[in-house]
Design a protein around this motif. Structure first.
Motif, PDB file in Angstrom:
ATOM      1  N   GLU A   1       0.829  -1.209   0.000  1.00 45.53           N
ATOM      2  CA  GLU A   1       0.000   0.000   0.000  1.00 45.53           C
ATOM      3  C   GLU A   1       0.865   1.261   0.000  1.00 45.53           C
ATOM      4  O   GLU A   1       0.790   2.097   0.903  1.00 45.53           O
ATOM      5  N   PRO A   2       1.713   1.432  -1.030  1.00 46.47           N
ATOM      6  CA  PRO A   2       2.722   2.496  -1.022  1.00 46.47           C
ATOM      7  C   PRO A   2       2.168   3.914  -1.093  1.00 46.47           C
ATOM      8  O   PRO A   2       2.859   4.855  -0.706  1.00 46.47           O
ATOM      9  N   THR A   3       0.932   4.091  -1.579  1.00 44.27           N
ATOM     10  CA  THR A   3       0.419   5.461  -1.741  1.00 44.27           C
ATOM     11  C   THR A   3      -0.694   5.801  -0.758  1.00 44.27           C
ATOM     12  O   THR A   3      -1.338   6.842  -0.893  1.00 44.27           O
ATOM     13  N   THR A   4      -0.913   4.950   0.246  1.00 43.29           N
ATOM     14  CA  THR A   4      -1.935   5.247   1.253  1.00 43.29           C
ATOM     15  C   THR A   4      -1.526   6.485   2.050  1.00 43.29           C
ATOM     16  O   THR A   4      -0.416   6.563   2.569  1.00 43.29           O
ATOM     17  N   GLY A   5      -2.416   7.465   2.118  1.00 45.54           N
ATOM     18  CA  GLY A   5      -2.141   8.692   2.865  1.00 45.54           C
ATOM     19  C   GLY A   5      -1.252   9.677   2.146  1.00 45.54           C
ATOM     20  O   GLY A   5      -0.810  10.671   2.739  1.00 45.54           O
ATOM     21  N   VAL A   6      -0.970   9.427   0.867  1.00 45.67           N
ATOM     22  CA  VAL A   6      -0.108  10.313   0.079  1.00 45.67           C
ATOM     23  C   VAL A   6      -0.976  11.224  -0.777  1.00 45.67           C
ATOM     24  O   VAL A   6      -1.996  10.797  -1.319  1.00 45.67           O
ATOM     25  N   ASP A   7      -0.576  12.485  -0.919  1.00 47.81           N
ATOM     26  CA  ASP A   7      -1.374  13.443  -1.686  1.00 47.81           C
ATOM     27  C   ASP A   7      -1.394  13.079  -3.177  1.00 47.81           C
ATOM     28  O   ASP A   7      -0.510  12.351  -3.658  1.00 47.81           O
ATOM     29  N   PRO A   8      -2.395  13.557  -3.934  1.00 54.32           N
ATOM     30  CA  PRO A   8      -2.564  13.160  -5.344  1.00 54.32           C
ATOM     31  C   PRO A   8      -1.357  13.445  -6.231  1.00 54.32           C
ATOM     32  O   PRO A   8      -1.031  12.635  -7.105  1.00 54.32           O
ATOM     33  N   VAL A   9      -0.670  14.571  -6.014  1.00 53.29           N
ATOM     34  CA  VAL A   9       0.495  14.905  -6.843  1.00 53.29           C
ATOM     35  C   VAL A   9       1.627  13.911  -6.582  1.00 53.29           C
ATOM     36  O   VAL A   9       2.267  13.415  -7.515  1.00 53.29           O
ATOM     37  N   SER A  10       1.858  13.602  -5.311  1.00 56.43           N
ATOM     38  CA  SER A  10       2.906  12.639  -4.971  1.00 56.43           C
ATOM     39  C   SER A  10       2.567  11.239  -5.470  1.00 56.43           C
ATOM     40  O   SER A  10       3.445  10.484  -5.885  1.00 56.43           O
ATOM     41  N   ARG A  11       1.276  10.889  -5.442  1.00 54.02           N
ATOM     42  CA  ARG A  11       0.853   9.597  -5.985  1.00 54.02           C
ATOM     43  C   ARG A  11       1.198   9.503  -7.464  1.00 54.02           C
ATOM     44  O   ARG A  11       1.704   8.481  -7.929  1.00 54.02           O
ATOM     45  N   ARG A  12       0.934  10.588  -8.187  1.00 46.92           N
ATOM     46  CA  ARG A  12       1.229  10.590  -9.631  1.00 46.92           C
ATOM     47  C   ARG A  12       2.729  10.444  -9.868  1.00 46.92           C
ATOM     48  O   ARG A  12       3.169   9.676 -10.735  1.00 46.92           O
ATOM     49  N   ASP A  13       3.541  11.183  -9.093  1.00 49.43           N
ATOM     50  CA  ASP A  13       5.001  11.088  -9.220  1.00 49.43           C
ATOM     51  C   ASP A  13       5.473   9.673  -8.917  1.00 49.43           C
ATOM     52  O   ASP A  13       6.353   9.137  -9.594  1.00 49.43           O
ATOM     53  N   PHE A  14       4.881   9.078  -7.884  1.00 48.54           N
ATOM     54  CA  PHE A  14       5.265   7.724  -7.477  1.00 48.54           C
ATOM     55  C   PHE A  14       5.005   6.733  -8.602  1.00 48.54           C
ATOM     56  O   PHE A  14       5.833   5.863  -8.885  1.00 48.54           O
ATOM     57  N   TRP A  15       3.875   6.869  -9.280  1.00 49.58           N
ATOM     58  CA  TRP A  15       3.545   5.953 -10.367  1.00 49.58           C
ATOM     59  C   TRP A  15       4.455   6.151 -11.578  1.00 49.58           C
ATOM     60  O   TRP A  15       4.780   5.192 -12.278  1.00 49.58           O
ATOM     61  N   LYS A  16       4.897   7.378 -11.790  1.00 51.56           N
ATOM     62  CA  LYS A  16       5.871   7.617 -12.866  1.00 51.56           C
ATOM     63  C   LYS A  16       7.174   6.878 -12.569  1.00 51.56           C
ATOM     64  O   LYS A  16       7.792   6.289 -13.465  1.00 51.56           O
ATOM     65  N   ILE A  17       7.589   6.905 -11.313  1.00 54.06           N
ATOM     66  CA  ILE A  17       8.807   6.209 -10.899  1.00 54.06           C
ATOM     67  C   ILE A  17       8.656   4.709 -11.104  1.00 54.06           C
ATOM     68  O   ILE A  17       9.556   4.037 -11.629  1.00 54.06           O
ATOM     69  N   LEU A  18       7.498   4.164 -10.714  1.00 50.57           N
ATOM     70  CA  LEU A  18       7.276   2.719 -10.874  1.00 50.57           C
ATOM     71  C   LEU A  18       7.284   2.324 -12.352  1.00 50.57           C
ATOM     72  O   LEU A  18       7.806   1.259 -12.706  1.00 50.57           O
ATOM     73  N   SER A  19       6.718   3.156 -13.204  1.00 52.85           N
ATOM     74  CA  SER A  19       6.723   2.875 -14.648  1.00 52.85           C
ATOM     75  C   SER A  19       8.147   2.762 -15.181  1.00 52.85           C
ATOM     76  O   SER A  19       8.451   1.895 -16.008  1.00 52.85           O
ATOM     77  N   GLN A  20       9.022   3.647 -14.702  1.00 51.21           N
ATOM     78  CA  GLN A  20      10.415   3.613 -15.138  1.00 51.21           C
ATOM     79  C   GLN A  20      11.116   2.350 -14.634  1.00 51.21           C
ATOM     80  O   GLN A  20      11.913   1.733 -15.346  1.00 51.21           O
ATOM     81  N   LEU A  21      10.791   1.941 -13.407  1.00 51.73           N
ATOM     82  CA  LEU A  21      11.390   0.715 -12.850  1.00 51.73           C
ATOM     83  C   LEU A  21      11.003  -0.507 -13.672  1.00 51.73           C
ATOM     84  O   LEU A  21      11.817  -1.406 -13.891  1.00 51.73           O
ATOM     85  N   LEU A  22       9.750  -0.544 -14.129  1.00 46.97           N
ATOM     86  CA  LEU A  22       9.300  -1.659 -14.970  1.00 46.97           C
ATOM     87  C   LEU A  22      10.083  -1.709 -16.271  1.00 46.97           C
ATOM     88  O   LEU A  22      10.426  -2.788 -16.763  1.00 46.97           O
ATOM     89  N   LYS A  23      10.393  -0.544 -16.826  1.00 49.34           N
ATOM     90  CA  LYS A  23      11.180  -0.488 -18.062  1.00 49.34           C
ATOM     91  C   LYS A  23      12.579  -1.049 -17.842  1.00 49.34           C
ATOM     92  O   LYS A  23      13.212  -1.550 -18.772  1.00 49.34           O
ATOM     93  N   GLU A  24      13.055  -0.953 -16.611  1.00 54.98           N
ATOM     94  CA  GLU A  24      14.392  -1.460 -16.283  1.00 54.98           C
ATOM     95  C   GLU A  24      14.376  -2.959 -15.971  1.00 54.98           C
ATOM     96  O   GLU A  24      15.413  -3.542 -15.666  1.00 54.98           O
ATOM     97  N   GLY A  25      13.175  -3.573 -16.016  1.00 51.30           N
ATOM     98  CA  GLY A  25      13.086  -5.019 -15.838  1.00 51.30           C
ATOM     99  C   GLY A  25      12.845  -5.500 -14.425  1.00 51.30           C
ATOM    100  O   GLY A  25      12.880  -6.706 -14.162  1.00 51.30           O
ATOM    101  N   ILE A  26      12.598  -4.569 -13.489  1.00 51.96           N
ATOM    102  CA  ILE A  26      12.306  -4.978 -12.114  1.00 51.96           C
ATOM    103  C   ILE A  26      10.876  -5.526 -12.045  1.00 51.96           C
ATOM    104  O   ILE A  26       9.960  -4.985 -12.668  1.00 51.96           O
ATOM    105  N   THR A  27      10.690  -6.600 -11.308  1.00 47.50           N
ATOM    106  CA  THR A  27       9.365  -7.173 -11.074  1.00 47.50           C
ATOM    107  C   THR A  27       8.767  -6.506  -9.842  1.00 47.50           C
ATOM    108  O   THR A  27       9.444  -6.382  -8.812  1.00 47.50           O
TER     109      THR A  27
END
Length: 299
Positions: free
Chosen positions: A158-184
């Motif tokens: 539950e990484p985005t519980t209690g996180v504001d909407p802007v930070s949630r969006r930034d967090f998901w951008k980071i996760l998208s990049q991690l997927l491109k790097e091959g992390i599961t």
């Protein structure tokens, strides 16, 4: 071979059956979501997979290794971000990352640390104490710490519980990049809108997996339509519809969702509500959301 393989997993706390014989597999480079309400068994499952607690029954294989037999080697190749901020508030951003690098026996971590600070946009705050960061920045710091040793699998509870909407969006951008790097990535979330971003999801309720597939395929399987109505007074309308029609009626804030076969004539509902003094503000036919599907499967 799957990078994560879970077979017939059980875990109880005294009389409470937290996880009830679940099985699933995750492929390398996939984002997989465990989705469900509080008490569904999501956190217990992820803690078993990280080797933090032992299962009562079942087999957990990560990267082909048994978590009970090769826990240390597995933990050197995974990252874990827990529900609660678990870093050290009296250490700076830099010092927290250094501490976790040393725990994982990462020797030359300066370049990796700088890359992660740039990646998470925390570089301007590297000398700030962790306690003085916002909720979203704390989560990004925790993520940086969990990535310092370049894990193959990242567990997010539950990484985005209690996180504001802007930070949630930034967090998901980071996760998208991690997927491109091959992390599961295996994540738990109570937010069904976030689950839409996963390659596949397992819907959990009371320790059981009640559905498992991609969000798109889950929607196709239900083969229903949603009649969405915004009206006033909404609670009266909800009560009337429940009494009159043998359809599944779901109330979401300022709107009513009615699950029906695609052949159903929704004008019957509109006429019925109008005849009973209900003001129709808006109406539309739409495809079921994951929230609709989850409630439908529980019922």
């Amino acid at each position: 071979m799957s990078i994560i393989q879970v077979t017939n997993l059980h875990k109880s706390y005294e009389t409470l059956k937290a996880v009830n014989g679940i099985s699933f597999s995750i492929e390398k480079g996939e984002m997989f979501g465990l989705v469900g309400p509080d008490g569904a068994g999501k956190t217990t499952t992820i803690r078993i997979l990280c080797g933090l607690i032992k299962q009562d029954e079942g087999v957990v294989l990560l990267m082909g290794k048994d978590i009970l037999k090769e826990k240390k080697e597995i933990q050197n190749n995974i990252g874990y971000l827990s529900q609660k901020f678990s870093l050290y508030g009296d250490l700076t951003v830099d010092e927290n990352i250094e501490f976790f690098a040393e725990i994982h026996d990462v020797k030359d971590y300066n370049q990796r640390r700088d890359e992660l600070l740039e990646f998470t946009r925390l570089k301007p705050f590297r000398k700030r104490l962790a306690d003085q960061l916002s909720g979203g920045m704390k989560q990004k710091l925790a993520l940086a710490c969990s990535l310092i040793h370049k894990p193959q699998i990242l567990f997010l509870d539950e990484p985005t519980t209690g996180v504001d909407p802007v930070s949630r969006r930034d967090f998901w951008k980071i996760l998208s990049q991690l997927l491109k790097e091959g992390i599961t990535i295996l994540m738990t979330t109570p937010y069904l809108d976030e689950a839409e971003r996963c390659n596949r999801i397992a819907l959990m309720n009371k320790g059981n997996i009640i559905a498992l597939d991609s969000p798109i395929k889950l929607k196709e399987k239900i083969n229903k339509q949603v009649i969405e109505i915004v009206c006033n007074p909404i609670r009266n309308a909800y009560k009337l519809l429940k009494e009159k029609f043998s359809l599944e009626v779901q109330l979401f804030g300022d709107r009513i969702n009615i699950i029906s076969d695609k052949s159903f004539d929704y004008e019957k509902i509109i006429d019925f509500l109008t005849q009973n003094g209900i003001e129709i503000i808006d109406k539309r036919i739409t495809t079921p959301s994951l929230e609709n599907i989850f409630m439908h499967l529980i019922k």
